[in-house]
Scaffold this motif. Structure first.
Motif, mmCIF file in Angstrom:
data_model
loop_
_atom_site.group_PDB
_atom_site.id
_atom_site.type_symbol
_atom_site.label_atom_id
_atom_site.label_comp_id
_atom_site.label_asym_id
_atom_site.label_seq_id
_atom_site.Cartn_x
_atom_site.Cartn_y
_atom_site.Cartn_z
ATOM 1 N N ASP A 7 15.519 -12.924 26.328
ATOM 2 C CA ASP A 7 15.580 -14.007 27.317
ATOM 3 C C ASP A 7 15.669 -13.454 28.730
ATOM 4 N N SER A 8 16.509 -12.455 28.923
ATOM 5 C CA SER A 8 16.688 -11.853 30.243
ATOM 6 C C SER A 8 15.400 -11.174 30.706
ATOM 7 N N LEU A 9 14.776 -10.415 29.811
ATOM 8 C CA LEU A 9 13.532 -9.728 30.166
ATOM 9 C C LEU A 9 12.415 -10.725 30.486
ATOM 10 N N TYR A 10 12.328 -11.794 29.693
ATOM 11 C CA TYR A 10 11.287 -12.784 29.948
ATOM 12 C C TYR A 10 11.516 -13.470 31.292
ATOM 13 N N GLU A 11 12.760 -13.769 31.607
ATOM 14 C CA GLU A 11 13.073 -14.403 32.884
ATOM 15 C C GLU A 11 12.667 -13.500 34.051
ATOM 16 N N LYS A 12 12.968 -12.219 33.920
ATOM 17 C CA LYS A 12 12.597 -11.263 34.972
ATOM 18 C C LYS A 12 11.082 -11.117 35.069
ATOM 19 N N LEU A 13 10.415 -11.046 33.931
ATOM 20 C CA LEU A 13 8.957 -10.952 33.912
ATOM 21 C C LEU A 13 8.350 -12.188 34.560
ATOM 22 N N ALA A 14 8.838 -13.367 34.201
ATOM 23 C CA ALA A 14 8.302 -14.617 34.738
ATOM 24 C C ALA A 14 8.510 -14.693 36.250
ATOM 25 N N ASN A 15 9.673 -14.307 36.723
ATOM 26 C CA ASN A 15 9.945 -14.340 38.162
ATOM 27 C C ASN A 15 9.027 -13.387 38.918
ATOM 28 N N GLU A 16 8.866 -12.187 38.402
ATOM 29 C CA GLU A 16 8.024 -11.194 39.068
ATOM 30 C C GLU A 16 6.559 -11.626 39.053
ATOM 31 N N LEU A 17 6.099 -12.139 37.922
ATOM 32 C CA LEU A 17 4.709 -12.587 37.823
ATOM 33 C C LEU A 17 4.470 -13.772 38.752
ATOM 34 N N GLU A 18 5.392 -14.706 38.792
ATOM 35 C CA GLU A 18 5.247 -15.854 39.685
ATOM 36 C C GLU A 18 5.166 -15.394 41.145
ATOM 37 N N TYR A 19 6.010 -14.460 41.511
ATOM 38 C CA TYR A 19 5.991 -13.914 42.876
ATOM 39 C C TYR A 19 4.627 -13.295 43.186
ATOM 40 N N GLU A 20 4.137 -12.467 42.274
ATOM 41 C CA GLU A 20 2.854 -11.789 42.498
ATOM 42 C C GLU A 20 1.700 -12.784 42.570
ATOM 43 N N LEU A 21 1.734 -13.815 41.731
ATOM 44 C CA LEU A 21 0.665 -14.813 41.762
ATOM 45 C C LEU A 21 0.705 -15.614 43.060
ATOM 46 N N GLN A 22 1.886 -15.881 43.561
ATOM 47 C CA GLN A 22 1.997 -16.625 44.814
ATOM 48 C C GLN A 22 1.512 -15.803 45.997
ATOM 49 N N GLU A 23 1.544 -14.490 45.862
ATOM 50 C CA GLU A 23 0.990 -13.633 46.904
ATOM 51 C C GLU A 23 -0.527 -13.842 47.030
ATOM 52 N N HIS A 24 -1.133 -14.321 45.963
ATOM 53 C CA HIS A 24 -2.581 -14.586 45.932
ATOM 54 C C HIS A 24 -2.820 -16.089 45.884
ATOM 55 N N GLU A 25 -2.141 -16.798 46.746
ATOM 56 C CA GLU A 25 -2.174 -18.254 46.740
ATOM 57 C C GLU A 25 -3.497 -18.826 47.220
ATOM 58 N N ASN A 26 -4.462 -17.992 47.484
ATOM 59 C CA ASN A 26 -5.731 -18.465 48.015
ATOM 60 C C ASN A 26 -6.666 -19.007 46.934
ATOM 61 N N PHE A 27 -6.167 -19.207 45.738
ATOM 62 C CA PHE A 27 -7.013 -19.793 44.714
ATOM 63 C C PHE A 27 -6.666 -21.274 44.550
ATOM 64 N N PRO A 28 -7.679 -22.098 44.365
ATOM 65 C CA PRO A 28 -7.480 -23.555 44.339
ATOM 66 C C PRO A 28 -7.191 -24.106 42.942
ATOM 67 N N GLU A 29 -6.456 -23.370 42.110
ATOM 68 C CA GLU A 29 -6.184 -23.821 40.755
ATOM 69 C C GLU A 29 -5.268 -25.046 40.739
ATOM 70 N N THR A 30 -5.434 -25.826 39.708
ATOM 71 C CA THR A 30 -4.517 -26.938 39.457
ATOM 72 C C THR A 30 -3.288 -26.384 38.751
ATOM 73 N N ASN A 31 -2.295 -27.209 38.552
ATOM 74 C CA ASN A 31 -1.105 -26.763 37.825
ATOM 75 C C ASN A 31 -1.456 -26.278 36.427
ATOM 76 N N ASP A 32 -2.372 -26.978 35.756
ATOM 77 C CA ASP A 32 -2.776 -26.554 34.414
ATOM 78 C C ASP A 32 -3.469 -25.191 34.453
ATOM 79 N N ALA A 33 -4.337 -25.000 35.423
ATOM 80 C CA ALA A 33 -5.034 -23.720 35.542
ATOM 81 C C ALA A 33 -4.046 -22.607 35.883
ATOM 82 N N TYR A 34 -3.079 -22.930 36.740
ATOM 83 C CA TYR A 34 -2.053 -21.936 37.099
ATOM 84 C C TYR A 34 -1.256 -21.539 35.864
ATOM 85 N N MET A 35 -0.849 -22.520 35.072
ATOM 86 C CA MET A 35 -0.074 -22.218 33.858
ATOM 87 C C MET A 35 -0.913 -21.438 32.853
#
Length: 73
Positions: A17-45
């Motif tokens: 659980d702890s590792l997944y939470e850390k992975l999810a937070n880091e991945l979300e941060y990295e994806l937001q750094e590339h916010e220039n894509f026009p994906e919908t919430n479904d596409a983002y997920m």
């Protein structure tokens, strides 16, 4: 130290659980750094889930790859 199977399972679940939470937070941060894509919430997920699986597979392959002299340094 001796642990019961139940204790091992409990510890394993907490660590996963702890590792997944850390992975999810880091991945979300990295994806937001590339916010220039026009994906919908479904596409983002979909992208988030795809990349999570890719990361876990990569981590697994690294974990079980044979050690080399470089790894031991």
């Amino acid at each position: 130290m001796k642990l019961t199977n139940e204790e091992k399972d409990e510890i394993t679940c907490k660590v996963v659980d702890s590792l997944y939470e850390k992975l999810a937070n880091e991945l979300e941060y990295e994806l937001q750094e590339h916010e220039n894509f026009p994906e919908t919430n479904d596409a983002y997920m979909d992208l988030f889930n795809e990349m999570t699986v890719k990361i876990v597979k990569y981590m697994r392959s690294e974990l079980f790859s044979p050690m080399t002299n470089e790894d031991l340094k």
